[in-house]
Design a protein around this motif. Sequence first.
Motif, short mmCIF file in Angstrom:
data_model
loop_
_atom_site.label_atom_id
_atom_site.label_comp_id
_atom_site.label_asym_id
_atom_site.label_seq_id
_atom_site.Cartn_x
_atom_site.Cartn_y
_atom_site.Cartn_z
N LEU A 129 -0.46 0.52 2.50
CA LEU A 129 0.76 0.50 1.80
C LEU A 129 1.50 -0.85 1.48
N GLU A 132 3.28 -1.66 -1.88
CA GLU A 132 3.67 -0.33 -2.60
C GLU A 132 5.17 -0.34 -2.74
N ARG A 133 5.39 0.28 -3.89
CA ARG A 133 6.99 0.58 -4.15
C ARG A 133 7.18 1.80 -4.28
N ASP A 134 8.38 2.39 -4.16
CA ASP A 134 9.01 3.85 -4.50
C ASP A 134 9.55 3.93 -5.93
N ASN A 138 11.68 -0.36 -4.78
CA ASN A 138 11.81 -0.62 -3.44
C ASN A 138 10.53 -0.73 -2.74
N TYR A 139 10.30 -1.60 -1.83
CA TYR A 139 8.95 -1.55 -0.86
C TYR A 139 8.98 -0.41 -0.02
N VAL A 140 7.98 0.54 0.00
CA VAL A 140 7.99 1.64 0.86
C VAL A 140 7.68 1.34 2.13
N GLU A 141 8.29 2.11 3.25
CA GLU A 141 7.95 1.94 4.64
C GLU A 141 6.79 1.51 4.91
#
Length: 899
Positions: A129, A132-134, A138-141
């Motif tokens: 992850l 990785e961004r949504d 924004n950065y994913v959890e």
Amino acid sequence: MRWASLPKTAVMLWLLLSSTSPSPAWGQAEIPLEMVKLWADTFGGDLYKTVTKYSGSLLLQKKYKDVEPSLKIKEVDGLELVRKFSEAMETMLRRKVEAVKNLVEAAEEADLNHEFNESLVFDYYNSVLINERDENGNYVELGAEFVLESNAHFSNLLVNTSISSVQLPTNVYNKDPDILNGVYMSEALNPVFVENFQRDPTLTWQYFGSSTGFFRIYPGIKWTPDENGVIAFDCRNRGWYIQAATSPKDIVIVVDTSGSMKGLRMTIAKHTITTILDTLGENDFVNIIAYSDHIHYIEPCFRGILVQADRDNREHFKQLVDELMVKGVGVVNQALTEAFQILNQFQEARQGSLCNQAIMLISDGAVEDYEPVFEKYNWPDRKVRVFTYLIGREVTFADRMRWIACNNKGYYTQVSTLADAQENVMEYLHVLSRPMVINHDHDITWTEAYMDSKLLTSQAQNVMLLTTVAMPVFSKKNETRSHGILLGVVGSDVALRELMKLAPRYKLGVHGYAFLNTNNGYILSHPDLRPLYREGKKLKPKPNYNSVDLSEVEWEDRAETLRAAMINGETGSFSLDVKVPLDKGRRALFLANDYFFTDISDTPFSLGVVLSRGHGEHILLGKTSVEEGLHDLLHPDLTLASDCSRIYCTTDIDPDHRKLSQLEAVVRFLTGEDPDLECDEELVQEALFDAVVTAPMEAYWTALALNISDESEHGVDVAFLGTRAGLLRSSLFVGSEKVSDKKFLTPEDEASVFTMDRFPLWYRQAAEQPPGSFVFNLRSAEGPESPGEPVAVTASTAVAVTVDEKTAIAAAVGVQMRLEFLQRTFWAATQQVGAMVPGQVRAGGHASISGGGGAAPLPLSQPPGLSVSSPGSLPSFSPFLVPHAFAASLLQYSLSAQT
């Protein structure tokens, strides 16, 4: 194609004469044998003059002869050499072990100070992850920013050498409390990873594989799912984890094939067996018994024995398991009796692993009459553990299966679905590891050679082959110590290429080499170990690349004397007459080799060194001043062998050195510009000496190129020379666009350059000919458009130096010629002979030249526009037009070519 022009020594010239039926008008005159000899004499002489002229071989021989008084030739002591190499390797591997021990201590201390928190909330760098961004940017959890940079030391992969990252397989929940607590605890390894790497910059990957399934790897790296979006990698299935987590073991798998196991149950049972097989390694022994109303070994050839769980046997078992059919009624007592008898026999005979023993019972639970078997064979000592796997969702017989396991120091588990098999099978490893955990036996484990899946690129094979040193990590908490809890395994990879650098090629002679094997007889590193095959444009590992036995590559050792000695870790020597294949098997050298071997202390490895007798056991030593050597080293047509073949200076450790070529590094080292550079002073000195001695060749070749005026002289494309120190000079006689074989002397053509394992083909062949003799090779195109089409001919000769009755090979020199130039020279020679011989011959046919050795003959078709005529009353004729009486006959002649 191969033949030689030898001073006062016979050279074989083969003339293959064949024809169609002659015209009635043609005469039936025979070609006199003396005429054929004249053709051979003239052609051989002309060819020898050409190759000596353009190669400059006589000049190079003279230059080395001039410096003979200042040279020394050292006779190599093979046993001393192999011991020296072994000690260097032991020192290197000991540093890797120390790094792993540091990680074990840090992990166990961190666990001791960590209290489990069921509600722990903790963010970590998830390898899949990170970055990785949504859809909102924004950065994913668990996917925060993670700096990645290309690093040459890690095969140019994008890594972060400041911190580690954590990978989990798809079937492990990344926020499970056990995972979060384990990841949080193992954060303490980050500073140890960095300190280890700073202390030993030759370290590669370091990692911690947790028993719960997460994998912490340093340096941090981004992990990419497969094409289906799945992360299949599970550290607990890797050989290094399994071998470190348990001791060697003897396993008998007993599987129920009665009628009640039909359908999905049998499918799950087969998958369970396959999963168990995947947990076994080279140090384990196994067999599989199926039972219904009778028992049968799924491989009848293995009846009553255990076999080594190497890759070949595991794959064979998997194929047989897939073919199992269900029928009849299950009678388990006969199968259990057979399993106990095998294990007892092997234990009494001191065979097998000589360690853990276990039976894996796989059934739907419909078992009976089993207790008397345990009373007879396993109680009260319970030396054999019994693990039971209840197949399917039915729990009617669960109590029986649980009783069997609990009363035989085993473990019971139910496998309801295919997805359950992986996690449930792994439980037996924790049980077998308990004695180690309770006793805190931190055994050091070394794996067989294997290939890093991330490095399956077009790189050289030795770069990808690795071995891993691994150690188990145990819980030291007082409340759990008696339970024997395995926290996981730490490990570090060792690139075998780095290990083999400690046995420098230049110290082993033209045909010498070093190799490594394990105490199971499997090859770790060997010039003839080729683990990859090409499928289209991709390189793929061969199925059994890491279980190639020493006897398969050193096949001349038919009595396996060498193999047995090395497996037993002995030190000694051994001699063999060998046939060495060259040029993709087209040629062979017949050599007398001396083998020297010893073990590498504190490892399961043995090292072998091979030296060919004669010049192969002599090393030439010459000296020159740094000033003079540097002057001749800095020439545009001079190159030093690449990192893979000769390691003049170590440039892949310090980031400031990674962009340096070997030549640039040598110059910095000699001028004192970079005192931090580590270089092989002996090899650098040899390269300097060779640069000085071979320097006049450049002026010689340049003068030749300038004086070529006649177009007919254009037939030699390039002259070249190489020295035992890996120095290479070359000079073109034509424009680069006109060279017949553009791959020659480039990395694209490995056979023509110095590599980590071998000298060039033209060098190796020349070294086995008498001094002054040339070896000729027909070079063929390898492309799909013209596979096997001849494109050029190379000729090379060795330069030998003799001091105090000892001879060593100093260099090899040669030329590459156009194929049509060779043909033209041949026909010109026959024309010259025809002009001198009275009489006439007329018939039909064609000719070819072959050097034997399995090579196809070279056709010498008469070129267009070339006529062969004789003076006076002799009419025009072709000397290769022969009568039908000689159709398909083979004439072999020897000639002496004068120098």
